[in-house]
Design a protein around this motif. Structure first.
Motif, short mmCIF file in Angstrom:
data_model
loop_
_atom_site.label_atom_id
_atom_site.label_comp_id
_atom_site.label_asym_id
_atom_site.label_seq_id
_atom_site.Cartn_x
_atom_site.Cartn_y
_atom_site.Cartn_z
N PHE A 69 0.81 -1.22 0.00
CA PHE A 69 0.00 0.00 0.00
C PHE A 69 0.85 1.27 0.00
O PHE A 69 0.58 2.19 -0.78
N PRO A 70 1.90 1.38 0.84
CA PRO A 70 2.75 2.58 0.77
C PRO A 70 3.37 2.78 -0.61
O PRO A 70 3.50 3.91 -1.07
N CYS A 73 0.83 4.39 -2.88
CA CYS A 73 0.69 5.82 -2.55
C CYS A 73 1.80 6.63 -3.19
O CYS A 73 1.56 7.69 -3.78
N VAL A 74 3.02 6.14 -3.06
CA VAL A 74 4.16 6.84 -3.64
C VAL A 74 4.06 6.89 -5.16
O VAL A 74 4.37 7.91 -5.79
N LEU A 193 -0.37 12.01 -2.79
CA LEU A 193 0.16 10.92 -1.97
C LEU A 193 -0.53 10.89 -0.61
O LEU A 193 -0.98 9.83 -0.14
N LEU A 194 -0.64 12.04 0.03
CA LEU A 194 -1.28 12.13 1.34
C LEU A 194 -2.73 11.69 1.28
O LEU A 194 -3.22 10.94 2.14
N ASN A 195 -3.45 12.15 0.25
CA ASN A 195 -4.87 11.79 0.12
C ASN A 195 -5.06 10.29 -0.10
O ASN A 195 -6.02 9.70 0.41
N VAL A 197 -3.05 7.96 1.01
CA VAL A 197 -2.78 7.32 2.29
C VAL A 197 -4.04 7.32 3.16
O VAL A 197 -4.38 6.32 3.80
N ILE A 198 -4.74 8.46 3.17
CA ILE A 198 -5.90 8.61 4.05
C ILE A 198 -7.13 7.90 3.50
O ILE A 198 -7.81 7.15 4.21
N GLY A 200 -7.43 6.07 0.42
CA GLY A 200 -7.26 4.93 -0.47
C GLY A 200 -7.94 3.66 0.00
O GLY A 200 -8.66 3.00 -0.76
#
Length: 268
Positions: A69-70, A73-74, A193-195, A197-198, A200
């Motif tokens: 998952f990370p 995001c990246v 990326l931040l969105n 993470v939150i 997704g």
């Protein structure tokens, strides 16, 4: 190198443009038309690679489980940042119908070009999704589009919030002459990326109708698709409206946005 455009005089007051000796149709000789074609191509290519890399990371992780998952995001943050720097100076680097519509509402973009941009973005997303579908053994369970994990309303609210944040950041870094425009791509990519993470794990963090429509068209999966059309559009409009409330306003809005790095390229 491409052949230079040659202008041949036919008669008094009449000229014929040509490239490499081949006559260019008069309707293609207009600088405005050529510029629009370049912008459309840039939007198709930008959205294509947005989907190819971002959705590709999702598909590969579902099929092979090798990204995590990370990592997804990246991938989303990086591809948005890269494509903004690659073609943002040509088309404005929208890659998103919600952003295009919002720019038009707040006078940063001509309404006449909105349908063309939206079509280019959906085409790019569909081609990118089709490429992934043909390259990898994608089964229904490996769907790389966006589907609500909980209720439609929960995902709708999430999409509105994260799209709001995205457009608020875009308005700040790409349309305000007090911002450092050269850093717009980094700021926007990191916001994506931040969105992801939150949101997704819950809504898929679309923020972009084209991002959801492309995979849906290719894999014929239209469940809850309205969430990913309504949510991003409402969120981006609200985000831009909010930023314009706090923008320094001793000048007309069109003058304030004139020097923004992304919008400046669209006004040429």
């Amino acid at each position: 190198m491409a052949d230079e455009i040659e202008i041949t005089k036919l008669e008094e007051g009449s000229y014929s443009p040509s490239v490499g000796g081949h006559k260019i149709p008069e309707f293609c000789a207009s600088g405005a038309v050529v510029s629009l074609i370049q912008k459309v191509i840039a939007e198709v290519i930008g959205t294509y690679f947005l989907i190819f890399a971002g959705c590709g990371a999702v598909a590969i992780n579902k099929i092979y489980g090798s990204i995590s998952f990370p990592g997804m995001c990246v991938a989303w943050g990086l591809i948005v940042m890269v494509m903004i720097y690659a073609v943002g100076h040509i088309s404005g680097g929208h890659f998103n119908p919600a952003v295009t519509i919002t720019f038009a509402i707040f006078r940063g973009f001509p309404w006449a070009q909105v349908p063309i941009y939206v079509m280019a973005q959906v085409v790019g997303s569909t081609f990118g999704s089709a490429t992934l579908y043909l390259l990898f053994p994608v089964k229904p369970k490996d769907y790389f589009g966006t589907l609500p994990v909980g209720s439609d309303i929960q995902s709708l609210v999430l999409e509105i919030i994260i799209s709001y944040l995205l457009m608020f950041v875009i308005s700040g870094v790409a349309t305000d002459d007090r911002a450092i425009g050269e850093l717009a791509g980094i700021a926007i990519g990191m916001t994506i990326l931040l969105n992801v993470v939150i949101a997704g794990p819950v809504s898929g963090a679309s923020m972009n109708p084209a991002r959801s429509l492309g995979p849906a068209i290719v894999m014929h999966q239209y469940k809850s698709i309205w969430v990913y059309i309504v949510g991003p559009i409402v969120g981006t409009i609200a985000g831009a409206f909010s930023y314009n409330l706090i923008r320094f306003t001793d000048k007309p809005l069109h003058e304030l946005t004139r020097t923004g790095s992304l919008l400046r390229s669209m006004r040429k």
